[in-house]
Design an enzyme around this catalytic site. Structure first.
Site, mmCIF file in Angstrom:
data_model
loop_
_atom_site.group_PDB
_atom_site.id
_atom_site.type_symbol
_atom_site.label_atom_id
_atom_site.label_comp_id
_atom_site.label_asym_id
_atom_site.label_seq_id
_atom_site.Cartn_x
_atom_site.Cartn_y
_atom_site.Cartn_z
ATOM 1 N N ARG A 233 20.111 50.451 14.202
ATOM 2 C CA ARG A 233 21.125 51.494 14.192
ATOM 3 C C ARG A 233 21.759 51.516 12.804
ATOM 4 O O ARG A 233 21.905 50.490 12.142
ATOM 5 C CB ARG A 233 22.213 51.236 15.250
ATOM 6 C CG ARG A 233 21.780 51.529 16.673
ATOM 7 C CD ARG A 233 21.567 53.017 16.905
ATOM 8 N NE ARG A 233 21.376 53.346 18.310
ATOM 9 C CZ ARG A 233 20.197 53.444 18.904
ATOM 10 N NH1 ARG A 233 19.081 53.215 18.214
ATOM 11 N NH2 ARG A 233 20.118 53.771 20.176
ATOM 12 N N GLU A 262 24.519 59.831 11.855
ATOM 13 C CA GLU A 262 23.451 60.780 12.168
ATOM 14 C C GLU A 262 24.003 62.043 12.843
ATOM 15 O O GLU A 262 24.954 61.946 13.629
ATOM 16 C CB GLU A 262 22.441 60.113 13.114
ATOM 17 C CG GLU A 262 21.712 58.946 12.493
ATOM 18 C CD GLU A 262 20.720 58.298 13.472
ATOM 19 O OE1 GLU A 262 20.461 58.894 14.548
ATOM 20 O OE2 GLU A 262 20.216 57.222 13.165
ATOM 21 N N HIS A 280 15.168 59.338 12.523
ATOM 22 C CA HIS A 280 15.283 58.593 13.781
ATOM 23 C C HIS A 280 14.143 58.970 14.730
ATOM 24 O O HIS A 280 14.375 59.411 15.869
ATOM 25 C CB HIS A 280 16.635 58.850 14.441
ATOM 26 C CG HIS A 280 17.044 57.751 15.382
ATOM 27 N ND1 HIS A 280 18.351 57.445 15.649
ATOM 28 C CD2 HIS A 280 16.315 56.875 16.125
ATOM 29 C CE1 HIS A 280 18.415 56.444 16.516
ATOM 30 N NE2 HIS A 280 17.187 56.087 16.820
#
Length: 317
Positions: A233, A262, A280
């Protein structure tokens, strides 16, 4: 009467069809907040969400009949587990359903960042190759004989380790404690692991405790020839410190599939030629998505049948 569920994000048409065949589906409501919950969805028994979405006590209070928070992926960092536990709400996630796909992708980023693949691609696409026949690309160490450090030797980290070993790399790791029966070298501190390795792969589960764990100090320890890869992450890495390290040559390169805010990626980071950046997408394989979907659907089936779901997050088990 079908049981009501609420989607916090958009799912595929196929998945929505499967859900609508079984349940009363509401949403999606992007980034669900108490004030955005549709009135007709306030009695939802299940919230289907993803780990990066904030699921706090206020939202749980806005859904008084909520009994299950089902995180579609492996992450659940946005869920207030203490608030859920206090309200008797179960929380599930996909566990290791996408681990193989993410590990594959991590190795792809390791190769791309370490071997200057994107630099070569840019040169070729720009038509510069014919003009550089006598000029080689800069030489790089390669992977064989290099040391890979893995921060977080869980389901993904273990799979990265086996793939790195196949590339003839030496593997070490850092986590909360050494793992029994593991032959890889354990390093009691993240900084120590960074000093030891040539490539540092971040595969740890994100928690408030490891926010910005990869900071300026760790990056300095990794050194000017080091490569950082993050498939965990974005919050685990201090993005500003990483951008600075890449700009100044404090580390050689980075491969990132996740980012701190994000989908926003800072312009300064996007402009760096020594950063391989992807949106991602490490878990975007048919096998991973099918496995995650099955785990989630099984959790809903167990919950509505009065059974304890098999994939409760560890803190809730």
């Amino acid at each position: 009467m079908p049981e009501p569920i609420l989607l916090a994000f958009g799912v595929s048409a196929r998945m929505r069809g499967r859900l609508e065949a079984l349940y009363e589906v509401h949403g999606p409501v992007g980034g669900v907040r108490p004030e955005t919950v549709p009135p007709e969805a306030r009695h939802a028994r299940v919230l289907i969400t993803i780990g990066g979405h904030r699921t706090d006590a206020a939202l749980m209070d806005a859904l008084p009949d909520l009994g299950l928070i089902a995180c579609y992926g492996t992450g659940y960092e946005g869920v207030d587990l203490a608030a859920a536990k206090a309200r008797g709400i179960q929380v599930t996630h996909a566990k290791d359903a996408n681990a193989t796909s993410v590990a594959e992708f991590a190795m792809g980023l390791v190769i791309a960042a370490s071997r200057d693949m994107t630099k070569g691609e840019r040169m070729l696409r720009a038509g510069e190759w014919p003009n550089r026949k006598a000029e080689r690309m800069p030489l790089v160490p390669g992977l064989a004989g290099q040391r890979m450090g893995i921060y977080g030797l869980g389901a993904i980290g273990m799979r990265v380790a086996t793939r790195a070993a196949a590339f003839e790399m030496e593997v070490g790791y850092h986590g909360r404690a050494p793992r029994d029966g593991i032959g890889y070298e354990y390093h009691p501190t993240l900084r120590g692991l960074a000093e030891w390795c040539d490539v540092l792969v971040v595969a740890v589960r994100a928690t408030p405790a490891n926010r910005h764990a990869v900071d300026r100090e760790v990056l300095a320890a990794l050194g000017k020839h080091g490569v950082l890869v993050n498939v965990a992450r974005g919050l685990v890495v201090d993005e500003a410190a990483l951008t600075e390290a890449l700009e100044q040559g404090a580390i050689a390169a980075a491969g990132l599939d996740v980012f701190e805010h994000e989908p926003h990626v800072p312009e300064a980071l996007r402009a760096l030629p020594n950063a391989v950046l992807t949106p991602h997408m490490a878990a975007f394989t048919l096998s991973a998505q099918r496995a995650q979907a099955k785990v989630m659907l099984d959790a809903l089936e167990d919950f509505f049948a009065g059974r304890t779901p098999m994939n409760l997050v560890a803190e809730m088990a």
